[in-house]
Design an enzyme around this catalytic site. Structure first.
Site, PDB file in Angstrom:
ATOM      1  N   HIS A  85       3.242 -17.131  -3.338  1.00 44.17           N
ATOM      2  CA  HIS A  85       2.632 -18.092  -4.272  1.00 44.17           C
ATOM      3  C   HIS A  85       2.185 -17.415  -5.557  1.00 44.17           C
ATOM      4  O   HIS A  85       1.818 -16.234  -5.579  1.00 44.17           O
ATOM      5  CB  HIS A  85       1.482 -18.861  -3.620  1.00 44.17           C
ATOM      6  CG  HIS A  85       0.304 -18.040  -3.189  1.00 44.17           C
ATOM      7  ND1 HIS A  85      -0.724 -17.733  -4.037  1.00 44.17           N
ATOM      8  CD2 HIS A  85      -0.024 -17.494  -1.985  1.00 44.17           C
ATOM      9  CE1 HIS A  85      -1.645 -17.030  -3.390  1.00 44.17           C
ATOM     10  NE2 HIS A  85      -1.244 -16.858  -2.149  1.00 44.17           N
ATOM     11  N   ASP A  87      -0.317 -18.543  -7.742  1.00 42.62           N
ATOM     12  CA  ASP A  87      -1.704 -18.690  -8.168  1.00 42.62           C
ATOM     13  C   ASP A  87      -2.624 -17.695  -7.483  1.00 42.62           C
ATOM     14  O   ASP A  87      -2.309 -17.142  -6.430  1.00 42.62           O
ATOM     15  CB  ASP A  87      -2.201 -20.110  -7.930  1.00 42.62           C
ATOM     16  CG  ASP A  87      -2.199 -20.491  -6.450  1.00 42.62           C
ATOM     17  OD1 ASP A  87      -1.214 -20.151  -5.755  1.00 42.62           O
ATOM     18  OD2 ASP A  87      -3.164 -21.119  -5.986  1.00 42.62           O
ATOM     19  N   ASP A 115      -3.049 -10.897  -3.625  1.00 45.45           N
ATOM     20  CA  ASP A 115      -2.813 -12.185  -2.982  1.00 45.45           C
ATOM     21  C   ASP A 115      -2.516 -13.196  -4.107  1.00 45.45           C
ATOM     22  O   ASP A 115      -3.427 -13.749  -4.692  1.00 45.45           O
ATOM     23  CB  ASP A 115      -4.054 -12.589  -2.198  1.00 45.45           C
ATOM     24  CG  ASP A 115      -3.958 -13.946  -1.544  1.00 45.45           C
ATOM     25  OD1 ASP A 115      -2.866 -14.541  -1.559  1.00 45.45           O
ATOM     26  OD2 ASP A 115      -4.995 -14.427  -1.035  1.00 45.45           O
ATOM     27  N   GLU A 148      -1.288 -22.748  -4.118  1.00 48.61           N
ATOM     28  CA  GLU A 148      -1.425 -22.460  -2.684  1.00 48.61           C
ATOM     29  C   GLU A 148      -2.886 -22.352  -2.309  1.00 48.61           C
ATOM     30  O   GLU A 148      -3.305 -22.800  -1.234  1.00 48.61           O
ATOM     31  CB  GLU A 148      -0.678 -21.166  -2.350  1.00 48.61           C
ATOM     32  CG  GLU A 148      -0.525 -20.874  -0.860  1.00 48.61           C
ATOM     33  CD  GLU A 148      -1.676 -20.081  -0.264  1.00 48.61           C
ATOM     34  OE1 GLU A 148      -1.701 -19.901   0.968  1.00 48.61           O
ATOM     35  OE2 GLU A 148      -2.581 -19.632  -1.027  1.00 48.61           O
ATOM     36  N   ASP A 172       2.513 -13.240   2.478  1.00 54.07           N
ATOM     37  CA  ASP A 172       1.181 -13.689   2.048  1.00 54.07           C
ATOM     38  C   ASP A 172       0.136 -13.517   3.138  1.00 54.07           C
ATOM     39  O   ASP A 172      -0.528 -14.467   3.535  1.00 54.07           O
ATOM     40  CB  ASP A 172       1.250 -15.163   1.619  1.00 54.07           C
ATOM     41  CG  ASP A 172      -0.082 -15.683   1.093  1.00 54.07           C
ATOM     42  OD1 ASP A 172      -0.880 -14.875   0.595  1.00 54.07           O
ATOM     43  OD2 ASP A 172      -0.320 -16.899   1.184  1.00 54.07           O
ATOM     44  N   HIS A 353      -9.634 -12.183  -1.932  1.00 54.52           N
ATOM     45  CA  HIS A 353     -10.539 -13.168  -2.504  1.00 54.52           C
ATOM     46  C   HIS A 353     -11.888 -12.566  -2.900  1.00 54.52           C
ATOM     47  O   HIS A 353     -12.875 -13.295  -3.047  1.00 54.52           O
ATOM     48  CB  HIS A 353     -10.767 -14.345  -1.538  1.00 54.52           C
ATOM     49  CG  HIS A 353      -9.544 -15.167  -1.310  1.00 54.52           C
ATOM     50  ND1 HIS A 353      -9.594 -16.444  -0.752  1.00 54.52           N
ATOM     51  CD2 HIS A 353      -8.230 -14.934  -1.535  1.00 54.52           C
ATOM     52  CE1 HIS A 353      -8.369 -16.943  -0.655  1.00 54.52           C
ATOM     53  NE2 HIS A 353      -7.521 -16.027  -1.125  1.00 54.52           N
TER      54      HIS A 353
END
Length: 381
Positions: A85, A87, A115, A148, A172, A353
């Site tokens: 992905h 984003d 990520d 995503e 991912d 994250h």
């Protein structure tokens, strides 16, 4: 043969392109050019028209999923889907990657974007190797998705009729290299709106019905976090109130329930609904619910030919293969729902994250070699 230095430079180049969810235009244009230069047929679907109202925030740049195809050198071999992905989560603007002792970090207080730009970098390198080394392979389909991180919005609305893949690999996961994720949970979003009654908070608070207090009372009774080995629940957003001198008449809570077991997922949702209903009734308030299934669970049979090939390839390259389940969702959930048996690769990223996100440089080489080994041996399926 690919050079590690070139892979690192490409990854760093991609991490410097801002692409928070809903703002993928710049990286999409970059990747379309990269794919065209590699000789792929490249298209962008109209998913942006379908998901604009679902994207958090005000910036929506009208970017679709990228769907690209590389014609195989042997059309008799299976068609393989490779996906990552585009984003990232926030804070993902003005990323400044740095390298320390063979590991790439973010220098600032942003996420790194491994990520999933690590996955994108790996796929681009795999494609380049297939072309340059003239390996034997079937058709390759590439999907780079948008949003995503917003609940798999891109893949959920993908123009799937443009795909013909027999198998798929999603790049991912933060799990260790050699990890093959073969089972993932369903996820349902739950929105709870508690409606009380406004009143002046100083002069006559007794005439009001405090929606925030009711929500807090209910939350104290609800089971959240890890419910069991297969199920989790979380309330992640709470919005309510207008001013300090007004008894709040409405509060909105948004959360999720995940489980690999459909019965347990439904049981947890009903538990949350009943607690809020009972609490609202106790205080003379009203409560409304909006329930939306975001994606279904998936579970691949370990005897699936692609999984057995991945296990054999890992052993051949001296990795320790491990089939695992996860509590996290990914585009693999959606591709399996579309009927394309797809697993998710562990890329060995760390602290996703968060500003501490990082990836070891050697993991790029490992995954690329691993993937090429699988592709070269697809003729055994």
């Amino acid at each position: 043969m690919f050079k590690e230095e070139n892979i690192v430079n490409k990854f760093i180049e991609l991490t410097k392109i801002d692409s928070e969810s809903g703002q993928e235009r710049a990286i999409a244009d970059k990747l379309k050019m990269e794919l065209l230069n590699l000789g792929l047929e490249v298209n962008e679907d109209n998913v942006a028209d379908k998901i604009q109202n679902d994207i958090e925030g005000d910036i929506k740049d009208n970017t679709g999923n990228i769907i690209a195809k590389l014609k195989g050198s042997d059309p008799e071999l299976p068609t393989l889907l490779l996906s990552a992905h585009m984003d990232t989560v926030k804070p993902g603007q003005d990323v400044k990657p740095v390298i320390e002792d063979g590991t790439i970090f973010s220098e600032s207080e942003t996420i790194l974007g491994a990520d999933d730009k690590a996955g994108i970098t790996m796929i681009l390198t795999i494609l380049r190797e297939l072309k340059q080394r003239k390996l034997r392979y079937g058709d390759i389909e590439v999907v780079f998705t948008v949003c995503e991180e917003e609940g798999l919005l891109g893949s959920r609305n993908l123009a799937v009729d443009k795909l013909n893949a027999d198998y798929g690999i999603v790049y991912d996961s933060g799990e260790e290299v050699g990890t093959i994720i073969t089972e993932g949970p369903a996820q349902t979003e739950i929105k709870i709106i508690v409606k009380g009654k406004a009143a002046h908070a100083g002069r006559e608070p007794y005439k009001g019905i405090d929606a925030i207090k009711i929500a807090g009372t209910a939350l104290a009774k609800v089971n959240l976090g890890k419910i069991d080995e297969e199920t989790t629940a979380n309330i992640g957003i709470i919005k309510g109130g207008k001013a300090t001198n007004i008894v709040p008449d409405e509060v909105e809570l948004v959360g999720e329930v995940r489980s690999r077991d459909e019965v347990k997922l439904e049981k947890q949702i009903q538990h949350m609904i009943e607690i809020f209903k009972d609490t609202a009734r106790e205080y003379g308030a009203e409560v409304e619910f909006e329930i939306e299934r975001l994606f279904s669970p998936f579970k691949l049979n370990k005897d699936l030919p692609l999984i057995q090939l991945a296990i054999d390839s890992a052993k051949e390259l001296d990795f320790t293969p491990e089939l695992i389940t996860t509590r996290a969702g990914s585009d693999a959930n959606i591709f399996n729902d579309y009927g394309i048996p797809t697993f998710n690769f562990g890329l060995g990223t760390n602290h996703g994250h968060t500003p501490d996100e990082n990836i070891q440089i050697e993991n790029f080489t490992k995954i690329i070699k691993y993937s090429l080994n699988i592709i070269e041996n697809l003729n055994s399926l």
